[in-house]
Motif scaffolding. Structure first.
Motif, PDB file in Angstrom:
ATOM      1  N   LEU A   1      -2.349  10.729  -1.406  1.00 56.10           N
ATOM      2  CA  LEU A   1      -2.969   9.957  -0.337  1.00 56.10           C
ATOM      3  C   LEU A   1      -4.446  10.331  -0.357  1.00 56.10           C
ATOM      4  O   LEU A   1      -4.792  11.507  -0.239  1.00 56.10           O
ATOM      5  N   VAL A   2      -5.316   9.340  -0.542  1.00 54.46           N
ATOM      6  CA  VAL A   2      -6.748   9.637  -0.646  1.00 54.46           C
ATOM      7  C   VAL A   2      -7.425   9.377   0.701  1.00 54.46           C
ATOM      8  O   VAL A   2      -7.426   8.250   1.205  1.00 54.46           O
ATOM      9  N   LEU A   3      -7.972  10.443   1.264  1.00 57.07           N
ATOM     10  CA  LEU A   3      -8.627  10.381   2.575  1.00 57.07           C
ATOM     11  C   LEU A   3     -10.138  10.403   2.395  1.00 57.07           C
ATOM     12  O   LEU A   3     -10.678  11.269   1.709  1.00 57.07           O
ATOM     13  N   GLY A   4     -10.824   9.474   3.037  1.00 59.95           N
ATOM     14  CA  GLY A   4     -12.289   9.500   3.076  1.00 59.95           C
ATOM     15  C   GLY A   4     -12.725  10.081   4.408  1.00 59.95           C
ATOM     16  O   GLY A   4     -12.204   9.696   5.457  1.00 59.95           O
TER      17      GLY A   4
ATOM     18  N   LYS B   1       0.839  -1.207   0.000  1.00 58.50           N
ATOM     19  CA  LYS B   1       0.000   0.000   0.000  1.00 58.50           C
ATOM     20  C   LYS B   1       0.877   1.262   0.000  1.00 58.50           C
ATOM     21  O   LYS B   1       0.596   2.221  -0.705  1.00 58.50           O
ATOM     22  N   LEU B   2       1.939   1.228   0.817  1.00 57.87           N
ATOM     23  CA  LEU B   2       2.820   2.402   0.894  1.00 57.87           C
ATOM     24  C   LEU B   2       3.422   2.718  -0.470  1.00 57.87           C
ATOM     25  O   LEU B   2       3.467   3.876  -0.885  1.00 57.87           O
ATOM     26  N   ASP B   3       3.872   1.675  -1.186  1.00 55.99           N
ATOM     27  CA  ASP B   3       4.441   1.890  -2.520  1.00 55.99           C
ATOM     28  C   ASP B   3       3.384   2.399  -3.483  1.00 55.99           C
ATOM     29  O   ASP B   3       3.640   3.284  -4.299  1.00 55.99           O
ATOM     30  N   GLN B   4       2.178   1.832  -3.372  1.00 57.59           N
ATOM     31  CA  GLN B   4       1.083   2.267  -4.263  1.00 57.59           C
ATOM     32  C   GLN B   4       0.795   3.756  -4.084  1.00 57.59           C
ATOM     33  O   GLN B   4       0.613   4.484  -5.052  1.00 57.59           O
TER      34      GLN B   4
ATOM     35  N   ASP C   1      -7.426   5.496   0.638  1.00 57.92           N
ATOM     36  CA  ASP C   1      -6.318   4.827   1.307  1.00 57.92           C
ATOM     37  C   ASP C   1      -6.575   4.725   2.805  1.00 57.92           C
ATOM     38  O   ASP C   1      -6.093   3.821   3.464  1.00 57.92           O
ATOM     39  N   LEU C   2      -7.303   5.694   3.333  1.00 56.12           N
ATOM     40  CA  LEU C   2      -7.590   5.674   4.760  1.00 56.12           C
ATOM     41  C   LEU C   2      -8.818   6.530   5.065  1.00 56.12           C
ATOM     42  O   LEU C   2      -9.224   7.358   4.248  1.00 56.12           O
ATOM     43  N   VAL C   3      -9.426   6.270   6.228  1.00 56.58           N
ATOM     44  CA  VAL C   3     -10.540   7.082   6.709  1.00 56.58           C
ATOM     45  C   VAL C   3     -10.121   7.699   8.029  1.00 56.58           C
ATOM     46  O   VAL C   3      -9.649   6.997   8.925  1.00 56.58           O
ATOM     47  N   ILE C   4     -10.227   9.028   8.114  1.00 57.38           N
ATOM     48  CA  ILE C   4     -10.067   9.701   9.407  1.00 57.38           C
ATOM     49  C   ILE C   4     -11.308  10.562   9.525  1.00 57.38           C
ATOM     50  O   ILE C   4     -11.511  11.501   8.742  1.00 57.38           O
ATOM     51  N   SER C   5     -12.192  10.221  10.464  1.00 57.58           N
ATOM     52  CA  SER C   5     -13.491  10.883  10.506  1.00 57.58           C
ATOM     53  C   SER C   5     -14.121  10.788  11.892  1.00 57.58           C
ATOM     54  O   SER C   5     -15.311  10.539  12.028  1.00 57.58           O
TER      55      SER C   5
ATOM     56  N   GLY D   1     -12.056   4.778  21.640  1.00 56.61           N
ATOM     57  CA  GLY D   1     -11.552   6.056  21.151  1.00 56.61           C
ATOM     58  C   GLY D   1     -11.563   6.090  19.636  1.00 56.61           C
ATOM     59  O   GLY D   1     -11.962   5.128  18.988  1.00 56.61           O
ATOM     60  N   GLN D   2     -11.134   7.216  19.071  1.00 58.93           N
ATOM     61  CA  GLN D   2     -11.219   7.405  17.632  1.00 58.93           C
ATOM     62  C   GLN D   2      -9.891   7.082  16.958  1.00 58.93           C
ATOM     63  O   GLN D   2      -8.834   7.503  17.417  1.00 58.93           O
ATOM     64  N   SER D   3      -9.968   6.323  15.883  1.00 61.43           N
ATOM     65  CA  SER D   3      -8.768   5.809  15.222  1.00 61.43           C
ATOM     66  C   SER D   3      -8.824   6.050  13.717  1.00 61.43           C
ATOM     67  O   SER D   3      -9.878   6.373  13.177  1.00 61.43           O
ATOM     68  N   ILE D   4      -7.684   5.838  13.073  1.00 61.01           N
ATOM     69  CA  ILE D   4      -7.630   5.870  11.614  1.00 61.01           C
ATOM     70  C   ILE D   4      -8.032   4.479  11.127  1.00 61.01           C
ATOM     71  O   ILE D   4      -7.573   3.478  11.675  1.00 61.01           O
ATOM     72  N   ALA D   5      -8.897   4.421  10.107  1.00 60.22           N
ATOM     73  CA  ALA D   5      -9.286   3.122   9.549  1.00 60.22           C
ATOM     74  C   ALA D   5      -8.579   2.906   8.210  1.00 60.22           C
ATOM     75  O   ALA D   5      -8.390   3.853   7.443  1.00 60.22           O
ATOM     76  N   VAL D   6      -8.169   1.664   7.967  1.00 59.68           N
ATOM     77  CA  VAL D   6      -7.554   1.300   6.675  1.00 59.68           C
ATOM     78  C   VAL D   6      -8.186   0.005   6.175  1.00 59.68           C
ATOM     79  O   VAL D   6      -8.809  -0.736   6.939  1.00 59.68           O
ATOM     80  N   GLN D   7      -7.974  -0.235   4.876  1.00 56.01           N
ATOM     81  CA  GLN D   7      -8.473  -1.454   4.269  1.00 56.01           C
ATOM     82  C   GLN D   7      -7.800  -2.652   4.916  1.00 56.01           C
ATOM     83  O   GLN D   7      -6.617  -2.573   5.275  1.00 56.01           O
TER      84      GLN D   7
END
Ligand code: ARG
Length: 268
Positions: A40-43, A30-33, A102-106, A224-230
């Motif tokens: 970096l695409v954030l939802g 994922k990091l290379d992609q 790539d990730l969700v921070i919400s 608590g609130q976290s970053i979500a990834v695939q």
């Protein structure tokens, strides 16, 4: 004739072998992609100040907040641009699991249900629970017992929904897609209470003098609130855990939050 057939067959074999071997090649991490894509695409669901919200800056609509600052920090660390995709909160996990971001921070809390479709980092923030009511009704709400039978609006897909069902009674719970609509329903007396996490509640109360925050003692047991990834991106998850841990330790997250609070008018 036989020879040509043999040739064709052996060529076919060769091709299928080649196809197989290219399949077993290590898939790009994922990091290379992300580095290759240059972004970096954030939802996120940008209806939740001071974590993610819209502002007008020089006549331009922008999404800012401490979750966005955190995402920007990660993009900078990777040396790529940040692209923010704003969508309904209740669609974030599905879209993430399909690989749309790539990730969700919400302001998203880790739950058993969500863990079925996505992975979470260590938490970067711990939220608390309050309700919003019209200022003139403030005296009516003091304990959770005062909520039974009252009408409440909550955001679809949030951890607030099951709690509201229990405290207010399922038939009294209205679920809406965007937090701003929840505030309007409260102001327009369509519901008695708006139930949103404490931090955004403080921001909404600060922006609207006709509503106020009440702490009636609601407690949610969450991580608590976290970053979500695939799912299935261990290396990326570990990398993000490293960043969150570092930014918590050196006080950066506190600073991101304090800066966003100042802009959103939250002084707590
Ligand atoms: N913390 C709650 C949850 O995880 C609500 C988050 C809502 N976030 C947002 N950006 N609207 O369900």
């Amino acid at each position: 004739m036989k020879k040509t057939l043999a040739l064709v067959l052996s060529l076919l074999l060769l091709f299928s072998l080649a196809a197989c071997s290219s399949k077993t090649e290590e898939p790009k991490s994922k990091l290379d992609q992300i580095k290759e894509a240059g972004e970096l695409v954030l939802g996120t669901s940008a209806d939740y100040p001071p974590a993610e919200f819209h502002v007008m800056e020089n006549g331009e609509d922008k999404i800012i907040g401490y979750d966005i600052t955190l995402a920007q920090y990660i993009a900078d660390d990777l040396g790529v641009d940040l692209k923010v995709v704003d969508m309904a909160f209740d669609g974030l996990c599905i879209s993430l699991s399909k690989g749309e971001f790539d990730l969700v921070i919400s302001g998203m809390s880790m739950t058993e249900e969500r863990l079925k479709s996505v992975d979470f980092t260590v938490p970067y923030y711990h939220g608390e629970q309050v309700i919003l009511v019209r200022t003139e009704d403030a005296d009516l709400y003091n304990t959770t017992a005062d909520l039974a039978g009252k009408k409440v609006a909550v955001q679809s897909g949030t951890i607030q929904v099951p709690v509201a069902n229990e405290l207010f009674g399922e038939e009294n719970v209205v679920t809406l897609v965007k937090n701003q609509d929840i505030i309007l329903e409260l102001q327009n007396k369509k519901v008695d209470v708006a139930y949103i996490d404490k931090m955004p509640s403080l921001a909404f109360a600060s922006a609207n003098s006709d509503i106020m925050v009440k702490d009636v003692g609601i407690v949610i047991d969450n991580e608590g609130q976290s970053i979500a990834v695939q799912k299935g991106n261990e290396e990326f998850l570990e990398y993000l855990n490293g960043i969150v841990t570092k930014l918590l330790e050196d006080g950066s997250i506190d600073q991101f939050i304090a800066d966003a609070q100042t802009i959103a008018g939250v002084d707590e």
